[in-house]
Design a protein around this motif. Sequence first.
Motif, mmCIF file in Angstrom:
data_model
loop_
_atom_site.group_PDB
_atom_site.id
_atom_site.type_symbol
_atom_site.label_atom_id
_atom_site.label_comp_id
_atom_site.label_asym_id
_atom_site.label_seq_id
_atom_site.Cartn_x
_atom_site.Cartn_y
_atom_site.Cartn_z
ATOM 1 N N THR A 50 6.342 -2.487 -1.370
ATOM 2 C CA THR A 50 6.698 -1.209 -0.758
ATOM 3 C C THR A 50 7.506 -1.452 0.511
ATOM 4 O OG1 THR A 50 4.671 -1.122 0.569
ATOM 5 C CG2 THR A 50 4.588 -0.106 -1.616
ATOM 6 N N THR B 184 0.820 -1.214 0.000
ATOM 7 C CA THR B 184 0.000 0.000 0.000
ATOM 8 C C THR B 184 0.854 1.264 0.000
ATOM 9 O OG1 THR B 184 -0.113 -0.068 2.416
ATOM 10 C CG2 THR B 184 -1.903 -1.136 1.188
ATOM 11 N N ALA C 133 1.134 5.489 1.125
ATOM 12 C CA ALA C 133 0.749 6.335 2.266
ATOM 13 C C ALA C 133 0.148 7.639 1.773
ATOM 14 C CB ALA C 133 1.981 6.628 3.131
ATOM 15 N N HIS D 144 5.907 2.640 3.186
ATOM 16 C CA HIS D 144 4.960 2.660 2.071
ATOM 17 C C HIS D 144 5.526 3.330 0.822
ATOM 18 C CE1 HIS D 144 1.875 1.211 4.844
ATOM 19 N NE2 HIS D 144 2.293 2.134 5.700
#
Length: 483
Positions: free
Chosen positions: A345, A22, A24, A349
């Motif tokens: 990642t 994911t 950020a 992130h």
Amino acid sequence: MSTPSPTPSHPDAGSSPAAGHTLARSLGHGQMAMIAMGSALGTGLFLGSGEAIGYAGPAVIVSFAVGSLIAATIALAMGEMASRHPVRGGFGTLAARYLSPFWGYLSRWLYWIVTVAVTGAELVACAAYLAYWFPAVPIWAGILLFAAVIVGINLATVGSFGVIEFALSSIKVVAVLVFILIGLFLVLFGMPGESAPGLSLLTSDGGFAPNGWGAVWIALSVVMFSFGGIELLSITAAEAKDPARSIRTAARTTIVRLAFFYVLCIGIVVSLVPWQEAAGTGEDVATSPFVMVFDRIGIPGAASITNLLVLVAALSAANANLYAGSRMLHSLASDGLAPRLFARTTRRHVPYVGIVASSVGLLAAAILAFSGVGGVFGYMMSLVVFAVLLVWFLILATFVAYRRRGVEGATFRVPGGVVTAVVGMIGLLTVLSTVFVRESMQIAAAVGVPAVLLATLLYFAVVRRRLDTAAIEEAFDEAESMR
């Protein structure tokens, strides 16, 4: 297009939002606007403008004004769609939903190629500017030096990246504003002991359009390179703290600033320097129209001042494009359209694998420089223009499909809606048609068209089976929760 089934289409489907994949949300709206500015306000203005002046003469002002209007349709369309769907992959993921997965795949891969090419070309420029002060440093060594700088910046947290890019872009903005103020003073009042030139140079050497109005059209193929980078408004949406507010502010202010800077700066240049003198196709900073203006002011070290400015401009643009390329590759991998490795990642992130992979342009630029190949920057500019025109066209086509579904923006709407988008598409086709008369665009098409055909073949032969429709819908669900 019906809503895809949430059933994963292959074993790895649905893994994209997991930990380690994911992004950020750390960017503020000021940083988002400056990142787009950082990518767009680069060497296209400070050096590339000379070539455009050579084609159109003083009428290049019209070329930049028309280019600004075309770019505005794209920025506004992206802004409206991103305010509704701040998804990873930006306009490419939107194209996958509102056009088809194939167009989403093609637009993202095309844009990744654009970012790789621009990053490499801008670092070639950085190395050339460094050699202006340190001629003993080879171009390839300068490329590797600056490559290490921007890779390090991008591997930091996205918040740190935003702060640094904001600072670099701010330097450019302040420098351009200073140039505008000094230039306007010279145009209106002149130097001590000299009369003000006013607007006399706009018509004194062959008229306002000395090469005819057709040359204004041809110059557009050079001018549009200057606006490349506005796409980052869409890409940064996935990492915005407050997507709806940030995108609204960034979309409205970025294109206004760019249009103001470009049109006014070019107008000042051709008002102070005879257009035939300002025209130039070289990459030497001493031939920049901006250096010529500073020389006329009599500022000591005018070339060195401008050299520092264009170096910062090129470094900022390269930095922003490496960011964009890594995020585009991350979204492709998350949707099964690239190897899953690229979606990884760090704990902060940051898509580190995508950053490393997107650095291929830096390595290629260093190798080309080491081998002594000349004219790389000019040809890369044309290839970028050809590819980005296709990407922009797909963005506007996505907007038309989006509006025809009855969807509208969350925080603002494009004035004129579909009509505005269609006008922008006609403008892009007009620019793309310069391929029939401009040699460098023909060379770019000779590379770009086979690349599109190869990407199409790969999609239908291999990639389509890997497509993860569930991951695409999860991206929209996650974006909806943040809106």
